[in-house]
Design a protein around this motif. Sequence first.
Motif, PDB file in Angstrom:
ATOM      1  N   GLU A 197       0.827  -1.196   0.000  1.00  0.00           N
ATOM      2  CA  GLU A 197       0.000   0.000   0.000  1.00  0.00           C
ATOM      3  C   GLU A 197       0.864   1.249   0.000  1.00  0.00           C
ATOM      4  N   HIS A 198       1.873   1.225   0.820  1.00  0.00           N
ATOM      5  CA  HIS A 198       2.773   2.361   0.962  1.00  0.00           C
ATOM      6  C   HIS A 198       3.473   2.652  -0.359  1.00  0.00           C
ATOM      7  N   ILE A 199       4.020   1.600  -0.956  1.00  0.00           N
ATOM      8  CA  ILE A 199       4.731   1.774  -2.222  1.00  0.00           C
ATOM      9  C   ILE A 199       3.786   2.367  -3.264  1.00  0.00           C
ATOM     10  N   ASN A 200       2.584   1.788  -3.327  1.00  0.00           N
ATOM     11  CA  ASN A 200       1.633   2.267  -4.338  1.00  0.00           C
ATOM     12  C   ASN A 200       1.228   3.712  -4.092  1.00  0.00           C
ATOM     13  N   LYS A 201       1.115   4.073  -2.837  1.00  0.00           N
ATOM     14  CA  LYS A 201       0.718   5.440  -2.506  1.00  0.00           C
ATOM     15  C   LYS A 201       1.771   6.437  -2.987  1.00  0.00           C
ATOM     16  N   ILE A 202       3.036   6.108  -2.690  1.00  0.00           N
ATOM     17  CA  ILE A 202       4.140   6.979  -3.118  1.00  0.00           C
ATOM     18  C   ILE A 202       4.149   7.078  -4.634  1.00  0.00           C
ATOM     19  N   CYS A 203       3.971   5.940  -5.304  1.00  0.00           N
ATOM     20  CA  CYS A 203       3.957   5.928  -6.763  1.00  0.00           C
ATOM     21  C   CYS A 203       2.856   6.842  -7.291  1.00  0.00           C
ATOM     22  N   ASP A 204       1.666   6.724  -6.669  1.00  0.00           N
ATOM     23  CA  ASP A 204       0.552   7.569  -7.090  1.00  0.00           C
ATOM     24  C   ASP A 204       0.916   9.039  -6.971  1.00  0.00           C
ATOM     25  N   GLU A 205       1.531   9.378  -5.846  1.00  0.00           N
ATOM     26  CA  GLU A 205       1.907  10.761  -5.605  1.00  0.00           C
ATOM     27  C   GLU A 205       2.866  11.263  -6.674  1.00  0.00           C
ATOM     28  N   VAL A 206       3.906  10.478  -6.911  1.00  0.00           N
ATOM     29  CA  VAL A 206       4.915  10.863  -7.891  1.00  0.00           C
ATOM     30  C   VAL A 206       4.268  11.034  -9.255  1.00  0.00           C
ATOM     31  N   GLU A 207       3.386  10.110  -9.597  1.00  0.00           N
ATOM     32  CA  GLU A 207       2.744  10.183 -10.907  1.00  0.00           C
ATOM     33  C   GLU A 207       1.911  11.447 -11.046  1.00  0.00           C
ATOM     34  N   SER A 208       1.175  11.758  -9.982  1.00  0.00           N
ATOM     35  CA  SER A 208       0.334  12.957 -10.089  1.00  0.00           C
ATOM     36  C   SER A 208       1.193  14.219 -10.148  1.00  0.00           C
ATOM     37  N   GLN A 209       2.313  14.194  -9.437  1.00  0.00           N
ATOM     38  CA  GLN A 209       3.239  15.325  -9.500  1.00  0.00           C
ATOM     39  C   GLN A 209       3.774  15.486 -10.914  1.00  0.00           C
TER      40      GLN A 209
END
Lengths: 213, 143
Positions: A197-209
């Motif tokens: 979950e944590h990894i995916n959350k960070i990935c989501d953040e980076v992608e949206s950035q």
Amino acid sequence: MSDKNEVSSLYPPPPPFVELFTEENLVLFEECRADTEKLAKLTDKQREQLKYFTKPELPKDGSYRVFGNVWNIKDELPELSQMGIEQLYKKHNAASGTEDGTTSEADISPQDPQSGNNYENRIQELKKLLKSLLLNFLELIGILGVDSSIYEKKLDEIRVIAINIHHLLNEYRPHQSRESLIMLFEEQLEHKRKETEHINKICDEVESQLAEL
Amino acid sequence: MTDRLTQLQICLDQMMEQFCGAVNYIDKNHGFEPSNEAEEHMSDPQAHIVDEKEFDKNIDELTTDMILKTRQIMALIDSLPGVDVSAQEQLHRIDSLQKQLIKMEKDKIDAIKRKDRLLEKVRDLTKNFTVGINDSKAETNSA
């Protein structure tokens, strides 16, 4: 190591032949097993060494000695009757075949035919035994007060009850082990889930950035 | 902390010790009582006889300890794990958990791959970005 008098370790050191298990020898052993001609070409010393690579046979009498005790190869809890102790609690058909293969007659009362109730019954038996233990102790004190010459019988009864309780608890152990395993699995699952979950959350953040750039 | 069964067995052993302790105490300190009316009251100057009140008090304490221990054992028995499930149910649960774990591991690896790809992407971006800056610097310098 230098000082011989010092106790270097609690456990005995590994047998000296462990050093023979080199990569080289392992390969050699595999080759020789497939090819007897190769085995014939080996030196006596090599052949002597490779003897250790074949597993020794199991002891024929079904038991072995280690740490000053005799152990059965098949690891199982002996029945009380095998140890010459009277079994005071009712024998239930074990809930699983792995745990208890013996076929004593089913003592499960008709209203609870499900195997799941076995452990419930055991709990009841445990409580009963505990209470008899207390009662027997009280009786022992009474006997000692009036006629101490017949105490031995009572003492033996207390002994049998105590052994029965211990045995009943030990019978419960496989059940507890499974339960612990389940708990361990659940913990691990939860841990992994959080990580992912944590990894995916960070990935989501980076992608949206990145998308905002 | 040890598991419940071991705790129970330890408690049981402690109870046995209490039994021994109590018998020992009574043996060492008891007074004399005639067992029937006809018998006279015995006494022994060598025996260590504790004052009756004191004796009763100590016996009280010993029994209270035993009762507390019994309650503790009862509570432990009641808290034995998984009493209400059968071995089959447990095995099913272990099986399904194992499958879930394998799936979760796969999900995790997927997530890590995703992270790696993203990392690569960001690295490329920063690289392009710095190259771009350098290029524009070079342009302004030559101009």
